[in-house]
Design an enzyme around this catalytic site. Structure first.
Site, mmCIF file in Angstrom:
data_model
loop_
_atom_site.group_PDB
_atom_site.id
_atom_site.type_symbol
_atom_site.label_atom_id
_atom_site.label_comp_id
_atom_site.label_asym_id
_atom_site.label_seq_id
_atom_site.Cartn_x
_atom_site.Cartn_y
_atom_site.Cartn_z
ATOM 1 N N GLN A 294 39.381 73.717 62.985
ATOM 2 C CA GLN A 294 37.922 73.674 62.815
ATOM 3 C C GLN A 294 37.408 75.068 62.489
ATOM 4 O O GLN A 294 36.227 75.250 62.235
ATOM 5 C CB GLN A 294 37.259 73.172 64.105
ATOM 6 C CG GLN A 294 37.670 71.757 64.468
ATOM 7 C CD GLN A 294 37.332 71.428 65.906
ATOM 8 O OE1 GLN A 294 36.209 71.073 66.225
ATOM 9 N NE2 GLN A 294 38.288 71.542 66.786
ATOM 10 N N ASN A 295 38.294 76.045 62.513
ATOM 11 C CA ASN A 295 37.872 77.428 62.332
ATOM 12 C C ASN A 295 37.734 77.788 60.853
ATOM 13 O O ASN A 295 38.472 77.282 60.020
ATOM 14 C CB ASN A 295 38.868 78.377 63.010
ATOM 15 C CG ASN A 295 38.966 78.102 64.498
ATOM 16 O OD1 ASN A 295 38.099 77.427 65.061
ATOM 17 N ND2 ASN A 295 40.002 78.598 65.137
ATOM 18 N N ASP B 117 37.796 81.111 60.017
ATOM 19 C CA ASP B 117 38.152 82.541 59.995
ATOM 20 C C ASP B 117 39.413 82.879 59.206
ATOM 21 O O ASP B 117 39.728 84.064 59.007
ATOM 22 C CB ASP B 117 38.258 83.093 61.437
ATOM 23 C CG ASP B 117 39.263 82.317 62.305
ATOM 24 O OD1 ASP B 117 40.280 81.829 61.771
ATOM 25 O OD2 ASP B 117 39.020 82.218 63.527
ATOM 26 N N HIS C 1 36.365 72.408 58.674
ATOM 27 C CA HIS C 1 34.976 72.857 58.522
ATOM 28 C C HIS C 1 34.834 73.919 57.442
ATOM 29 O O HIS C 1 33.906 74.724 57.478
ATOM 30 C CB HIS C 1 34.426 73.355 59.867
ATOM 31 C CG HIS C 1 34.231 72.255 60.875
ATOM 32 N ND1 HIS C 1 34.223 72.460 62.233
ATOM 33 C CD2 HIS C 1 34.043 70.920 60.706
ATOM 34 C CE1 HIS C 1 34.036 71.293 62.855
ATOM 35 N NE2 HIS C 1 33.942 70.350 61.951
ATOM 36 N N CYS D 135 28.326 80.614 44.201
ATOM 37 C CA CYS D 135 26.921 80.790 43.806
ATOM 38 C C CYS D 135 26.241 79.425 43.801
ATOM 39 O O CYS D 135 26.774 78.461 43.249
ATOM 40 C CB CYS D 135 26.855 81.436 42.423
ATOM 41 S SG CYS D 135 25.185 81.422 41.740
ATOM 42 N N CYS E 254 25.192 78.869 39.649
ATOM 43 C CA CYS E 254 26.190 78.655 38.582
ATOM 44 C C CYS E 254 27.542 78.209 39.134
ATOM 45 O O CYS E 254 28.444 77.880 38.371
ATOM 46 C CB CYS E 254 26.350 79.915 37.721
ATOM 47 S SG CYS E 254 27.235 81.248 38.558
ATOM 48 N N CYS F 116 24.663 86.527 42.901
ATOM 49 C CA CYS F 116 25.586 86.472 41.758
ATOM 50 C C CYS F 116 24.958 87.231 40.575
ATOM 51 O O CYS F 116 23.751 87.475 40.562
ATOM 52 C CB CYS F 116 25.731 84.991 41.428
ATOM 53 S SG CYS F 116 26.729 84.569 40.029
ATOM 54 N N CYS G 233 24.234 85.973 37.922
ATOM 55 C CA CYS G 233 23.228 85.076 37.315
ATOM 56 C C CYS G 233 21.924 85.070 38.113
ATOM 57 O O CYS G 233 20.954 84.451 37.706
ATOM 58 C CB CYS G 233 23.791 83.658 37.199
ATOM 59 S SG CYS G 233 23.705 82.698 38.723
ATOM 60 N N ASN H 253 43.723 75.203 77.061
ATOM 61 C CA ASN H 253 42.315 75.586 77.142
ATOM 62 C C ASN H 253 42.067 76.125 78.553
ATOM 63 O O ASN H 253 42.602 75.565 79.510
ATOM 64 C CB ASN H 253 41.432 74.337 76.876
ATOM 65 C CG ASN H 253 40.010 74.690 76.521
ATOM 66 O OD1 ASN H 253 39.366 75.486 77.186
ATOM 67 N ND2 ASN H 253 39.514 74.078 75.450
HETATM 68 P P1 OAD Z 1 33.718 75.672 70.891
HETATM 69 O O1 OAD Z 1 33.065 76.999 70.894
HETATM 70 O O2 OAD Z 1 32.861 74.472 71.032
HETATM 71 O O3 OAD Z 1 34.799 75.596 72.047
HETATM 72 C C1 OAD Z 1 35.693 76.633 72.265
HETATM 73 C C2 OAD Z 1 36.703 76.168 73.294
HETATM 74 O O4 OAD Z 1 37.686 77.191 73.420
HETATM 75 C C3 OAD Z 1 36.151 75.894 74.676
HETATM 76 O O5 OAD Z 1 36.640 74.656 75.157
HETATM 77 C C4 OAD Z 1 36.690 77.052 75.520
HETATM 78 O O6 OAD Z 1 36.958 76.687 76.869
HETATM 79 C C5 OAD Z 1 37.977 77.381 74.791
HETATM 80 N N1 OAD Z 1 38.449 78.767 74.926
HETATM 81 C C6 OAD Z 1 37.774 79.894 75.190
HETATM 82 N N2 OAD Z 1 38.595 80.964 75.220
HETATM 83 C C7 OAD Z 1 39.840 80.495 74.952
HETATM 84 C C8 OAD Z 1 41.120 81.093 74.814
HETATM 85 N N3 OAD Z 1 41.313 82.408 74.981
HETATM 86 N N4 OAD Z 1 42.173 80.275 74.539
HETATM 87 C C9 OAD Z 1 42.003 78.943 74.389
HETATM 88 N N5 OAD Z 1 40.813 78.328 74.491
HETATM 89 C C10 OAD Z 1 39.748 79.096 74.764
HETATM 90 O O7 OAD Z 1 34.625 75.629 69.558
HETATM 91 P P2 OAD Z 1 35.098 74.378 68.707
HETATM 92 O O8 OAD Z 1 35.561 73.272 69.581
HETATM 93 O O9 OAD Z 1 36.019 74.897 67.684
HETATM 94 O O10 OAD Z 1 31.321 73.796 63.637
HETATM 95 O O11 OAD Z 1 33.747 73.944 68.014
HETATM 96 C C11 OAD Z 1 33.753 72.948 67.047
HETATM 97 C C12 OAD Z 1 32.731 73.225 65.996
HETATM 98 O O12 OAD Z 1 31.457 73.469 66.593
HETATM 99 C C13 OAD Z 1 32.976 74.499 65.191
HETATM 100 O O13 OAD Z 1 33.925 74.320 64.175
HETATM 101 C C14 OAD Z 1 31.633 74.780 64.637
HETATM 102 C C15 OAD Z 1 30.828 74.569 65.895
HETATM 103 O O14 OAD Z 1 29.501 74.272 65.740
HETATM 104 C C16 OAD Z 1 30.694 74.129 62.509
HETATM 105 O O15 OAD Z 1 30.343 75.262 62.288
HETATM 106 C C17 OAD Z 1 30.462 72.988 61.580
#
Ligand code: OAD
Length: 248
Positions: A102-103, A105, A120, A128, A131, A149, A151, A214
């Site tokens: 979902q990252n 980065d 995501h 842009c 264009c 851009c 343009c 987690n």
């Molecule tokens: P969240 O920020 O919702 O959740 C992060 C999770 O990582 C939590 O359950 C934490 O407990 C856990 N966590 C924290 N530190 C950690 C570590 N060192 N090792 C392992 N786990 C750890 O992130 P996502 O579930 O990825 O969407 O969020 C989903 C989506 O919500 C993202 O992709 C983004 C956001 O809104 C969009 O931007 C569309």
């Protein structure tokens, strides 16, 4: 905990079709803040004001100025951590093929993983709005906000904003591999954002073992996960890999 580390090493070593699902937590040890929880991005910014596509289209300067500028600054200098590297090692051992992340980065690819579904989207590329010209993030200079851009059009990152569709090919492929896997390793996701959080459910319904790493419990922990390895992704992955290498 030691027992669960050994159990995870055994389950990964015995898997035939392992899939990983990752979320923001896997990049926390790379100094990228998560979205939810303590120190999370949504604690400081209202996602509907800064991360919804309607908010971006209405006022791209504001969204670039506040959220995207900060994201770019953090992502530009981030380096993969032991959790990303552990997944690369699993791929090189022939155990893991695909990561659904979902990252945005790009750290899985930076670490060396070769088959990453960016559910995501990605911050690595921008396009842009007028264009459609693409540009890599290292060529997006924030001397003028919003970046524009040649343009005159405004650049947007190729991330999926709230209110946008998951690219159908990413959704379909993720559903397919989730239903076909025998083990799913779920790392660093709060599992509250649909449809990504459905992938472990699909895996479980099709007979896969679901392993969570987690520091916190999630909605998956009670009903979907076979077990939770409670702690930081990088630290726990290192310990699992030490055990796993001994099994091979
Ligand atoms: P969240 O920020 O919702 O959740 C992060 C999770 O990582 C939590 O359950 C934490 O407990 C856990 N966590 C924290 N530190 C950690 C570590 N060192 N090792 C392992 N786990 C750890 O992130 P996502 O579930 O990825 O969407 O969020 C989903 C989506 O919500 C993202 O992709 C983004 C956001 O809104 C969009 O931007 C569309």
């Amino acid at each position: 905990m030691e027992k669960l580390i050994k159990q995870a090493a055994t389950d990964l070593a015995n898997s035939k079709r392992l899939v990983a699902l990752t979320g923001a937590g896997i990049s926390v040890e790379s100094n990228i803040p998560p979205f939810r929880g303590k120190g999370g991005v949504w604690e400081r910014f209202d996602p509907m004001e800064y991360a919804h596509i309607d908010a971006f289209m209405k006022n791209p300067k504001k969204v670039w100025d506040v959220l995207l500028r900060e994201m770019k600054g953090i992502i530009d200098i981030a380096k993969p951590n032991d959790a990303h590297l552990g997944l690369v090692r699993l791929e090189r051992l022939g155990l893991l093929k695909t990561i659904i992340t979902q990252n945005v980065d790009g750290l899985h690819q930076k670490a060396g993983s070769t088959d990453v579904i960016e559910f995501h989207g990605t911050f690595a590329r921008h396009r842009c709005l007028d264009c459609g010209k693409p540009k890599n993030t290292e060529d997006i200079l924030l001397t003028v906000i919003p970046p524009t851009c040649e343009c005159g059009g405004i650049y947007r990152p190729e991330i999926i904003f709230f209110g946008e569709m998951i690219p159908p090919e990413h959704l379909l492929r993720s559903q397919q591999i989730s239903s076909a896997c025998d083990v799913m390793l779920v790392m660093g996701t709060s599992a509250v954002v649909q449809p990504a959080s459905m992938m472990p459910v699909i895996a479980k319904e099709n007979g896969a073992k679901v392993i969570e790493i987690n520091p916190e419990r999630t909605p998956l922990t009670e009903t979907v996960s076979d077990y939770l390895i409670q702690g930081k992704a990088g630290e726990k992955m290192n310990r699992i890999m030490v055990e796993l290498e001994q099994l091979l």
